[in-house]
Scaffold this active site. Structure first.
Site, short mmCIF file in Angstrom:
data_model
loop_
_atom_site.label_atom_id
_atom_site.label_comp_id
_atom_site.label_asym_id
_atom_site.label_seq_id
_atom_site.Cartn_x
_atom_site.Cartn_y
_atom_site.Cartn_z
N LYS A 18 17.42 -32.40 -17.51
CA LYS A 18 15.95 -32.34 -17.55
C LYS A 18 15.34 -33.39 -16.64
CE LYS A 18 13.99 -29.89 -20.47
NZ LYS A 18 14.12 -29.86 -21.89
N SER A 76 20.50 -22.58 -27.64
CA SER A 76 19.82 -23.51 -26.74
C SER A 76 20.88 -24.31 -25.99
CB SER A 76 18.90 -24.43 -27.54
OG SER A 76 19.59 -24.92 -28.66
N LEU A 77 20.44 -25.12 -25.08
CA LEU A 77 21.37 -25.93 -24.29
C LEU A 77 21.17 -27.40 -24.65
CD1 LEU A 77 20.79 -24.32 -20.77
CD2 LEU A 77 22.72 -23.93 -22.31
N CYS A 84 -29.53 -42.60 -3.42
CA CYS A 84 -28.49 -43.02 -4.37
C CYS A 84 -27.35 -43.71 -3.61
CB CYS A 84 -27.95 -41.79 -5.11
SG CYS A 84 -26.56 -42.18 -6.19
N CYS A 119 -26.87 -35.52 -9.10
CA CYS A 119 -27.87 -36.57 -9.05
C CYS A 119 -28.90 -36.13 -8.03
CB CYS A 119 -27.21 -37.87 -8.61
SG CYS A 119 -28.36 -39.06 -7.91
N CYS A 121 -28.66 -40.51 -13.32
CA CYS A 121 -27.50 -40.87 -12.51
C CYS A 121 -27.03 -42.27 -12.90
CB CYS A 121 -27.86 -40.82 -11.03
SG CYS A 121 -26.56 -41.50 -9.98
N ALA A 144 0.83 -1.20 0.00
CA ALA A 144 0.00 0.00 0.00
C ALA A 144 0.87 1.26 0.00
CB ALA A 144 -0.93 0.01 1.21
N ASP A 194 10.86 -22.78 -16.02
CA ASP A 194 10.03 -23.16 -17.15
C ASP A 194 9.21 -21.95 -17.57
OD1 ASP A 194 8.85 -24.62 -19.09
OD2 ASP A 194 7.59 -25.82 -17.75
N ARG A 217 13.21 -14.63 -27.47
CA ARG A 217 14.27 -15.43 -28.07
C ARG A 217 14.01 -15.64 -29.56
NH1 ARG A 217 15.20 -20.72 -29.29
NH2 ARG A 217 17.36 -21.37 -29.11
N TYR A 273 19.94 -14.84 -15.88
CA TYR A 273 20.84 -15.98 -15.76
C TYR A 273 22.08 -15.91 -16.64
CZ TYR A 273 17.97 -17.85 -19.66
OH TYR A 273 17.28 -18.03 -20.81
N GLU A 325 14.86 -15.45 -17.75
CA GLU A 325 13.59 -16.11 -18.00
C GLU A 325 12.45 -15.27 -17.42
OE1 GLU A 325 14.32 -18.87 -19.62
OE2 GLU A 325 12.57 -20.20 -19.54
N GLU A 332 22.00 -23.84 -11.32
CA GLU A 332 20.75 -23.22 -10.87
C GLU A 332 19.57 -24.02 -11.41
OE1 GLU A 332 20.05 -19.36 -12.63
OE2 GLU A 332 21.28 -19.86 -14.34
N CYS A 350 -27.83 -44.61 -9.63
CA CYS A 350 -29.16 -44.93 -9.12
C CYS A 350 -30.28 -44.64 -10.12
CB CYS A 350 -29.43 -44.18 -7.81
SG CYS A 350 -29.68 -42.42 -8.03
N TYR A 391 3.92 1.40 -1.23
CA TYR A 391 4.50 1.49 -2.58
C TYR A 391 3.51 2.19 -3.50
CZ TYR A 391 6.77 0.13 -6.93
OH TYR A 391 7.38 0.15 -8.16
N ASP A 392 2.26 1.73 -3.46
CA ASP A 392 1.23 2.30 -4.34
C ASP A 392 1.03 3.78 -4.06
OD1 ASP A 392 0.94 -0.20 -5.38
OD2 ASP A 392 -0.83 -0.71 -4.20
N LYS A 433 16.32 -24.85 -13.60
CA LYS A 433 15.94 -24.39 -14.93
C LYS A 433 14.48 -23.95 -14.90
CE LYS A 433 16.30 -25.70 -19.77
NZ LYS A 433 14.91 -25.42 -20.14
O1 JCF Z 1 16.25 -21.18 -16.30
C1 JCF Z 1 16.44 -21.33 -17.49
N1 JCF Z 1 15.43 -21.68 -18.26
C2 JCF Z 1 17.79 -21.10 -18.08
C3 JCF Z 1 17.99 -21.16 -19.45
C4 JCF Z 1 18.85 -20.83 -17.22
C5 JCF Z 1 20.10 -20.61 -17.72
O2 JCF Z 1 21.11 -20.34 -16.91
C6 JCF Z 1 20.35 -20.65 -19.14
C7 JCF Z 1 19.26 -20.93 -19.99
C8 JCF Z 1 19.51 -20.95 -21.36
C9 JCF Z 1 20.79 -20.69 -21.84
N2 JCF Z 1 21.59 -20.40 -19.62
C10 JCF Z 1 21.81 -20.42 -20.94
C11 JCF Z 1 23.15 -20.16 -21.43
#
Ligand code: JCF
Length: 686
Positions: A321, A87-88, A439, A433, A415, A39, A124, A143, A232, A180, A120, A418, A41-42, A122
């Protein structure tokens, strides 16, 4: 952070407000330690908007007021990435993780057990790139295909975890940061709740919600979505700002005002990598955001340069993964389950499929609205998802795989158990039902609820046994349970004389209960333990609850008109009153509660219990807090008064800390309860 003094009080106030707002963002997003209430902050933001409206010449692009307000775009411009967003490579098991460490060791000609890696979780979400010139955010892009993305600067500017201006006085001329954008579980739930209330479309998962929000042409829509950014990677930075290691660069990003993963860790060798992946696998369920693995990077930047790239991915990094939580399968049939209150729930019967190590052959479809939303038909190929120990869900239909012949899923008119008429009342999403306790399905569910641990707690009366008793028509009402005789029970298949005796003994024990348990056991729609407790605290005795008017019921704390209506109509039914009389006739009793208002020192407060408690069960802790007037909730918000954290508390504890909510351990709770659970205070002398 101190604002520079000038001769002009307006300029002073502007710069003070901006500095305070930036500091608040930094404390909230980077340090996870909110410094001021939302509040406040607002209020400061509104004040700054006011002044800037009066002094338009003082508005700068990096002002916290400039996160929103950009007009809708026609489309997004193409942005060519100066450094490709690669990509990785993926690793799916321990061996592949160890092979990664081995390859790195061989190329660097060092002992792989001595290599340090920065790891760290990953996230999503969606990868984005941010460009800062002289400390100011000038461009944000998706990306895309890695070479060219879409310029979504106006949308990204609305994220409070993305600094519009870097912190510090000495700043690089050029910085490109990658990270991300994602939505937390709590943000996602809230967004979908709001959508449901408005009757608009809900998102299937946080990732879709984040993607949909970033694609909005109107930044004001993106601004209203709970998106977060976590940095990241540094893609470009002036040489003088380079550091010897990736982890040191991450620290530098934090100093400049970016949020980085609080889970980041530097580990050594293949064993360190494997251990990190294991830890994240266990931690996954407790995080308030989706992760789909771990990212493992060689920490030393010189070593990274030496390793270089293969085709589209760096040799110095790897994505581990987790086993997929989503799989595709086919809906073979849909059946309808009848619940305790008669609600019909569609259940998809699936071609059995392994999802994250568990064979899944059923998934809930919730209700007809959900089926319509998914446009699911029998014969469709669907994506199913199993997360944690929740029931598997159907995420989406793979339309491209729809066969020529599919069958619409229809709510039966009768139903399936029954044969009574199925009704959909008003605009309720649920169909029911109309058979009531006639029932057998509803009867079974009602009896299961009656016998359950938080209700009459009848030990040894499990689901299968109740099904058998109802099917043989030995039991039709709860009171019938108490008329069962051990000799007869022993005739049931797989029922030894000893178990029959034990069951009769536990029925005998559960005859003596408490009034809140008894009321909860009746299974009145929407009357949970908390409401049962509140009713008893308010009215004291059963007869007064049974005779209460709708209006009187509505005066009870936390009971609104809908629940009051359910309670009132339950007791208005003659057969429900007969059931209660019958139960009392077979010997159910409870101790009278003291009449008169107990002191409720926690009235109006919401508490949250999380983690494992030692001395108390969750139910006990909850009941004792409720008795003191508190409401016990399952989720932490700004309005939470306190969080009781037991062993291995996870995301709720994290959230409480983020929001600055009071946290106490079990011992403190016990002391607290001890102090407040005195005898009824307003009790009048006899
Ligand atoms: O959290 C992620 N999805 C994530 C993606 C984290 C990372 O450190 C990444 C990545 C994609 C590429 N690092 C690279 C180099």
């Amino acid at each position: 952070m101190c604002a520079k003094k000038s001769a002009d009080p307006v300029i002073d106030e502007i710069s003070t407000l901006r500095a305070q707002l930036e500091e608040a963002n930094y404390r909230y997003y980077v340090e996870d330690a909110p410094s001021i209430p939302d509040a406040e902050y607002d209020r400061m933001l509104r004040r700054l908007q006011e002044i800037e409206a009066e002094h338009p010449d003082q508005v700068t692009a990096d002002s916290p007021t400039q996160r929103v307000g950009a007009p809708p775009a026609e489309g997004f411009p193409e942005v060519r990435h100066a450094v490709a967003m690669l990509s990785l490579d993926n690793a799916f098991d321990e061996q592949e993780v160890r092979a990664f460490a081995r390859r790195v060791g061989e190329r660097l000609e060092t002992d792989e057990q001595a290599i340090t890696f920065c790891c760290e979780p990953k996230l999503d979400g969606l990868a984005v790139s941010l460009v800062y010139e002289n400390g100011l955010l000038v461009q944000g892009a998706t990306r895309g295909d890695g070479r060219t993305g879409e310029g979504i600067t106006a949308n990204l500017r609305t994220l409070r975890s993305i600094p519009l201006r870097l912190r510090g006085d000495h700043l690089p001329a050029l910085l490109e940061v990658r990270g991300e954008v994602y939505m937390s579980h709590s943000g996602f739930e809230k967004l979908n709740d709001e959508a449901r209330t408005r009757g608009s479309k809900v998102f299937a998962n946080p990732r879709n919600a984040a993607a949909g929000s970033l694609r909005q042409l109107d930044p004001n829509i993106a601004a209203a979505r709970p998106l977060e950014f976590c940095a990241y990677q540094v893609a470009r930075i002036d040489d003088e700002w380079l550091k010897p290691s990736h982890s040191a660069l991450m620290q530098q990003l934090r100093d400049m005002g970016f949020r980085t993963s609080p889970e980041i860790d530097v580990v050594t060798g293949a064993d360190g990598l494997v251990d990190f992946c294991d830890r994240m696998g266990r931690r996954r369920e407790r995080l308030d955001y989706d992760i789909d693995g771990a990212v493992l990077k060689v920490d030393d930047l010189r070593a990274q340069r030496e390793l270089g790239f293969v085709s589209r991915a760096p040799r110095w990094a790897m994505a581990f993964k987790f086993p997929a939580q989503e799989q595709t399968t086919i809906i073979r049939d849909v059946t309808f389950q009848v619940g305790r209150t008669g609600r019909l729930t569609p259940v998809a019967r699936l071609e059995p499929v392994q999802v994250a190590g568990v064979m899944v052959s059923n998934a809930t479809l919730h209700n007809m609205d959900e089926i319509e939303r998914l446009d699911a038909r029998i014969g469709d190929t669907v994506v199913i998802r199993r997360a944690g120990d929740v029931i598997p869900q159907i995420v989406s239909v793979v339309m491209d795989a729809r066969p020529e012949e599919v069958h619409a899923i229809e709510m039966p008119e009768q139903c399936p158990v029954c044969g009574s008429r199925v009704e959909r009342i008003g605009d309720e999403v649920d169909a029911r039902c109309s058979g009531g306790l006639f029932c057998p399905a509803q009867r079974k569910e009602a009896l299961k609820h009656f016998a359950s641990r938080r209700a009459l707690d009848i030990d040894g009366l499990g689901t299968k046994l109740i099904d058998a008793l109802v099917e043989r028509e030995w039991v039709t009402t709860p009171a019938d349970l108490f008329r069962l005789e051990a000799e007869r029970l022993a005739e049931l298949p797989r029922m030894a004389q000893k178990s029959a005796d034990n069951l009769v003994a536990s029925l005998e024990r559960s005859r003596h209960t408490t009034l809140p348990r008894f009321i909860y056991a009746l299974g009145i729609t929407e009357v949970g333990e908390a409401t049962a407790n509140a009713l008893v605290l308010h009215f004291g005795e059963l007869q007064r609850i049974m005779d209460a008017s709708r209006e009187a019921l509505e005066t009870v704390a936390d009971i609104g008109p809908i629940v009051a209506g359910h309670i009132h109509s339950f007791f208005a039914e003659a057969h429900n009153r007969e059931t209660i009389e019958d139960l009392i006739r077979v010997g159910i009793d409870w101790e009278e509660v003291e009449v008169g208002e107990r002191e409720q020192p926690l009235a109006g407060q919401t508490w949250v219990l999380t983690g494992t408690l030692e001395a108390l069960t969750r139910d006990e802790a909850k009941a004792r807090l409720v008795a003191l007037g508190a409401k016990v909730s399952g989720s932490v918000s700004k309005k939470t008064h306190a969080v009781v954290a037991g062993e291995a508390a996870g995301s709720k504890l994290e959230k409480a800390r983020q929001l600055g909510v009071e946290v106490m351990d079990e011992q403190t709770l016990l002391n607290f309860l001890g102090q407040h659970e005195s005898a009824p205070s307003s009790e009048k002398a006899p």
